[in-house]
Scaffold this motif. Structure first.
Motif, mmCIF file in Angstrom:
data_model
loop_
_atom_site.group_PDB
_atom_site.id
_atom_site.type_symbol
_atom_site.label_atom_id
_atom_site.label_comp_id
_atom_site.label_asym_id
_atom_site.label_seq_id
_atom_site.Cartn_x
_atom_site.Cartn_y
_atom_site.Cartn_z
ATOM 1 N N ASN A 18 -64.987 25.139 29.609
ATOM 2 C CA ASN A 18 -64.076 25.619 28.575
ATOM 3 C C ASN A 18 -64.199 27.138 28.438
ATOM 4 O OD1 ASN A 18 -63.236 22.868 27.336
ATOM 5 N ND2 ASN A 18 -65.473 22.769 27.395
ATOM 6 N N THR B 134 -59.011 25.876 26.253
ATOM 7 C CA THR B 134 -59.008 27.321 26.044
ATOM 8 C C THR B 134 -58.758 27.657 24.581
ATOM 9 O OG1 THR B 134 -58.141 27.695 28.277
ATOM 10 C CG2 THR B 134 -57.918 29.495 26.699
ATOM 11 N N ALA B 135 -59.588 28.557 24.043
ATOM 12 C CA ALA B 135 -59.361 29.113 22.708
ATOM 13 C C ALA B 135 -59.028 30.592 22.842
ATOM 14 C CB ALA B 135 -60.591 28.932 21.829
ATOM 15 N N TYR C 227 -58.138 28.637 17.666
ATOM 16 C CA TYR C 227 -59.492 28.208 17.312
ATOM 17 C C TYR C 227 -59.659 26.736 17.697
ATOM 18 C CZ TYR C 227 -59.161 32.349 14.329
ATOM 19 O OH TYR C 227 -58.974 33.625 13.862
ATOM 20 N N GLY D 161 -63.917 27.374 22.615
ATOM 21 C CA GLY D 161 -63.078 26.880 23.704
ATOM 22 C C GLY D 161 -63.050 25.367 23.786
ATOM 23 N N ALA E 219 -63.371 30.680 25.824
ATOM 24 C CA ALA E 219 -62.940 31.326 24.583
ATOM 25 C C ALA E 219 -62.885 32.829 24.819
ATOM 26 C CB ALA E 219 -63.891 31.003 23.438
ATOM 27 N N TYR F 170 -64.826 23.517 17.856
ATOM 28 C CA TYR F 170 -65.072 24.434 16.740
ATOM 29 C C TYR F 170 -65.452 23.590 15.532
ATOM 30 C CZ TYR F 170 -64.182 28.537 13.673
ATOM 31 O OH TYR F 170 -64.297 29.585 12.796
ATOM 32 N N ALA G 59 -67.409 32.739 27.635
ATOM 33 C CA ALA G 59 -66.961 33.551 26.495
ATOM 34 C C ALA G 59 -67.757 34.850 26.492
ATOM 35 C CB ALA G 59 -67.158 32.808 25.175
ATOM 36 N N GLY H 89 -60.059 25.075 21.103
ATOM 37 C CA GLY H 89 -59.089 24.700 22.129
ATOM 38 C C GLY H 89 -59.019 23.205 22.361
ATOM 39 N N ARG I 97 -61.975 31.586 19.281
ATOM 40 C CA ARG I 97 -63.319 31.004 19.229
ATOM 41 C C ARG I 97 -63.295 29.490 19.453
ATOM 42 N NH1 ARG I 97 -64.351 34.121 13.525
ATOM 43 N NH2 ARG I 97 -64.425 36.237 14.377
#
Length: 403
Positions: free
Chosen positions: A171, A147-148, A119, A153, A173, A156, A202, A121, A151
């Motif tokens: 980014n 990178t996530a 969570y 990326g 996710a 958060y 994402a 990234g 959730r």
């Protein structure tokens, strides 16, 4: 460390429960490289508590293997991270690059790239419902290529977390919120203002997954509010990682001064507010007209644009960006060259400016060109010193560039 200053060290190979490389309460960590450390609870590289300040540091390749947060840095109950490069760190759960937990920590003028977590990234702001403390904010930061595994990326926000004048791009996710992911309730929420959130990826919420956060004067798709732009931000060279604005970017003069620190600086160290207005994103536009890029006001052979990037004064001919000296290790006054390896080492010195990153290049034959031997070197004003341990005593030539 408590109420201490640590400056100019490389801190590597550490392992601890909290702060694999550095555990600090108050105090200042300045111009250090925090590389390849490991923690099992908080802060793979650094755990910064209360009024601690981390400035002009490179934080890279650190790892958090526990269930809390901060592969690179964990800021808790306050703390400041200023003009740092935070890259290639990993957290098994929260905040691959940075994790901010209560006390309103601030992350300003930082480059946060290529980090990984489940969570958040790049960066995660965390607080709990009804918590006494806010979770902090990021300002004038580049948050890219993080990178996530689930959730957020780029970023958060869990019931809090604000982004001001940030560029959040490229980014990823695997679940939701490629750029930013927000969770909110009736009393706690995050916001994005004057920020570019674009070209992220994402399955759900490509650029932003918004569960109650607020967006003001941002550049993102889909548009998150009536004050946001949805046109592409038009970077100078996104494929090469240059996320500064081109001359035809819709983000120029499109920011809202109500959400900006007008006394602050952009990621290149330029004044945030000009007569024309302020930009959306981490970078102010460099010049007001494209044809001004090659102008040389002081006639010293270096364009005004290049001088601004280097941190020299474009109106003073004696303000120049040059290598000050190249000497052997013993002649450079750093230590006695007692071994054969030391006798081959060279010390390169140059005047540096706050907030810059440098690359050192070397050539042993000028007709064959230069090769980069060290990049992403954080400025340690007023001077940077680089030690080059050579394999042999061949003649070497050096150049320094500003990233």
């Amino acid at each position: 460390m408590t109420n201490a200053t640590v400056e100019g060290f490389t801190i590597t190979g550490g392992s601890a429960r909290n702060g694999g490389g550095v555990l600090m309460s108050d105090g200042l960590l300045l111009g250090c490289h925090v590389v390849s450390n490991t923690a099992s609870l908080k802060g793979g590289g650094i755990h910064c508590l209360y009024r601690g300040r981390v400035e002009n540091c490179r934080i890279s390749g650190n790892c958090l293997i526990g269930n809390d947060g901060g592969g690179g840095v964990c800021c808790e109950y306050g703390g400041e991270i200023v003009r740092c490069t935070i890259t290639f760190n990993k957290a098994s759960q929260r905040g691959g690059g940075v994790y901010c937990d209560r006390g309103q920590p601030s992350v300003r003028n930082c480059v946060i790239t290529d980090n990984t977590a489940r969570y958040g990234g790049g960066i995660m702001f965390f607080t709990t419902a009804g918590a006494q403390y806010q979770a902090g904010y990021a300002e004038s930061c580049l948050i890219a290529r993080n990178t996530a595994e689930m959730r957020g990326g780029g970023g958060y926000g869990n019931l809090a977390g604000d982004f001001y004048n940030c560029t959040i791009v490229d980014n990823t996710a695997s679940n939701a919120g490629g750029g930013v992911f927000f969770m909110a309730d009736a009393w706690s929420f995050g916001l994005c203002a004057n920020s570019i959130i674009y070209d992220n990826n994402a399955p759900s919420g490509m650029n932003h997954y918004n569960a109650g956060a607020y967006f003001f004067s941002c550049c993102t798709v889909p548009s998150a509010s009536a004050t946001c732009l949805s046109d592409a931000p038009e970077f100078l060279d996104r494929l090469q990682g240059d996320y500064r604005l081109s001359s035809h970017s819709p983000c120029i003069n499109a920011g809202d001064a109500a959400w900006a620190d007008l006394a602050g600086l952009d990621l290149d160290g330029r004044a945030r507010l000009s007569d024309e207005g302020l930009e959306i994103g981490a970078y102010e536009y460099a010049v007001s007209q494209p044809e001004e890029i090659d102008s040389d006001s002081d006639g010293d052979g270096m364009s005004d644009e290049d001088e601004l990037r280097a941190g020299t004064n474009p109106a003073q001919a004696d303000s120049v960006f040059i290598i000050q000296s190249v000497e052997t290790l013993s002649a450079g006054g750093m230590q006695t060259a007692s071994t054969e390896e030391d006798q081959k080492a060279m010390v390169v010195r140059w005047a540096s400016a706050e907030g810059r990153l440098y690359t050192v290049w070397r050539s042993t034959h000028l007709l064959e060109g230069f090769v980069a031997i060290q990049s992403r070197i954080a400025a340690t004003p007023p001077e940077n010193v680089y030690l080059d341990r050579l394999d042999d005593r061949s003649a070497s030539f050096y150049r320094i560039t500003v990233e």
